[in-house]
Design a protein around this motif. Structure first.
Motif, short mmCIF file in Angstrom:
data_model
loop_
_atom_site.label_atom_id
_atom_site.label_comp_id
_atom_site.label_asym_id
_atom_site.label_seq_id
_atom_site.Cartn_x
_atom_site.Cartn_y
_atom_site.Cartn_z
N ALA B 35 0.84 -1.21 0.00
CA ALA B 35 0.00 0.00 0.00
C ALA B 35 0.88 1.25 0.00
O ALA B 35 0.56 2.25 -0.67
CB ALA B 35 -0.91 -0.01 1.21
N ASN B 69 -6.73 6.79 2.41
CA ASN B 69 -7.86 5.98 2.93
C ASN B 69 -7.70 4.52 2.54
O ASN B 69 -8.01 3.63 3.33
CB ASN B 69 -9.19 6.51 2.38
N ALA B 70 -7.22 4.28 1.32
CA ALA B 70 -7.02 2.90 0.86
C ALA B 70 -5.96 2.21 1.72
O ALA B 70 -6.12 1.05 2.11
CB ALA B 70 -6.63 2.88 -0.61
N GLN B 72 -5.29 2.90 4.74
CA GLN B 72 -5.92 2.66 6.05
C GLN B 72 -6.77 1.38 6.01
O GLN B 72 -6.78 0.60 6.97
CB GLN B 72 -6.80 3.86 6.39
N THR B 73 -7.47 1.17 4.90
CA THR B 73 -8.28 -0.05 4.76
C THR B 73 -7.38 -1.30 4.80
O THR B 73 -7.73 -2.30 5.42
CB THR B 73 -9.07 -0.05 3.43
N VAL B 74 -6.22 -1.19 4.15
CA VAL B 74 -5.27 -2.32 4.14
C VAL B 74 -4.84 -2.64 5.58
O VAL B 74 -4.85 -3.81 6.00
CB VAL B 74 -4.02 -1.99 3.27
N LEU B 76 -6.40 -1.91 8.36
CA LEU B 76 -7.55 -2.45 9.12
C LEU B 76 -7.75 -3.93 8.81
O LEU B 76 -8.06 -4.73 9.70
CB LEU B 76 -8.82 -1.66 8.81
N THR B 77 -7.57 -4.29 7.54
CA THR B 77 -7.72 -5.69 7.15
C THR B 77 -6.66 -6.55 7.84
O THR B 77 -6.96 -7.62 8.37
CB THR B 77 -7.58 -5.85 5.61
N GLU B 79 -5.24 -5.91 10.62
CA GLU B 79 -5.62 -5.99 12.03
C GLU B 79 -6.70 -7.06 12.23
O GLU B 79 -6.62 -7.87 13.15
CB GLU B 79 -6.14 -4.61 12.48
#
Lengths: 159, 110
Positions: B35, B69-70, B72-74, B76-77, B79
């Motif tokens: 990312a 934001n992308a 951040q999604t990575v 979170l995944t 986690e």
């Protein structure tokens, strides 16, 4: 003295029930929810369709069709679906990670909407936006698949 | 003429993130690194788009926010997958002693 023994007995019984209830299975993240998974897939399809539409409009130099006014209904539909999904996920215990993922996707939809209000005349502008949102959905799918696998292995164990 | 160099930007980003994550269990994972690589690439691309006159400052700001934001999604995944792994490990540990413990104590504790 008897009162104290009774109190200790009650405390012990309560502790045993609490231990049995919580020790049976440890849950750190909420269980797989099919409706959430399908909701994510639905939004992904709608966004992908919107990107294809926007990119085609740029390729065809049909900038009027790419104006915000022309795309407003698509954004409203997607934002409605997203809001509904967020409400559902807020009610599922231990779903803060999925809620966080949805928030980041929702923020990117808002940014895409803002981007569509600027005059987009080259696909080179849309491609980074497309790749960012595609990455987000593939990551969400990874987590959903892992939760689904978890559900299957748990139900296999209990059978 | 372009000033930003992808390799310099990417290695600086990885180095800063690695330092920030020092002491954490997972460290900088492969998806997080990917990312970051993509973010570094877009920073370089945006400079080129500015030079070509294909991108305004407003559009560049939106695009970089989207990449953040992308990323951040990575994370979170990562986690979430980590939590599932930890959950599996704890439950497997409890499962392996379940019968012995329940039989010995005489109560279905596990």
């Amino acid at each position: 003295m008897n009162k104290s023994i009774n109190l200790t007995k009650k405390y012990l019984t309560l502790s045993i029930f609490v231990t049995i209830f919580f020790a049976s299975c440890v849950t750190l993240i909420g269980a797989y929810d099919q409706v959430t998974d399908q909701g994510i897939q639905k939004i992904q399809t709608d966004i992908s369709t919107l990107f294809v539409k926007m990119e085609k409009n740029v390729t065809d130099s049909n900038y009027t069709a790419n104006s915000y006014e022309s795309l407003k209904n698509n954004f409203t539909l997607i934002e409605g679906e997203m809001k509904s999904l967020q409400i559902r996920c807020n009610a599922i215990p231990k779903y803060s990670i999925i809620q966080g993922q949805l928030k980041t996707v929702s923020d990117n939809i808002t940014l895409l909407e803002a981007l569509s209000k600027t005059s987009i005349k080259k696909n080179v502008i849309l491609q980074p936006a497309d790749s960012a949102i595609t990455l987000q959905f593939s990551q969400m799918a990874n987590l959903q698949n892992a939760l689904k696998k978890e559900k299957v292995s748990t139900s296999n164990k209990s059978n | 003429m372009a000033i930003l160099d992808f390799n310099t930007i990417f290695s600086s980003m990885v180095s800063a993130a690695t330092t920030s994550l020092k002491g954490s269990i997972t460290g900088l994972t492969a998806p997080a690194k990917a990312a970051m690589k993509s973010l570094a690439q877009y920073l370089v691309d945006i400079e080129q788009m500015k030079l070509d006159g294909t991108c305004t400052q407003e559009q560049a700001t939106f695009l970089i926010k989207m990449q953040k934001n992308a990323a951040q999604t990575v994370l979170l995944t990562e986690e979430g997958l980590g939590l599932i792994a930890a959950q599996d490990a704890i439950n497997a540990a409890l499962d392996v002693v379940k019968t012995a413990v329940n039989t010995a104590i005489g109560w279905p504790l596990l």
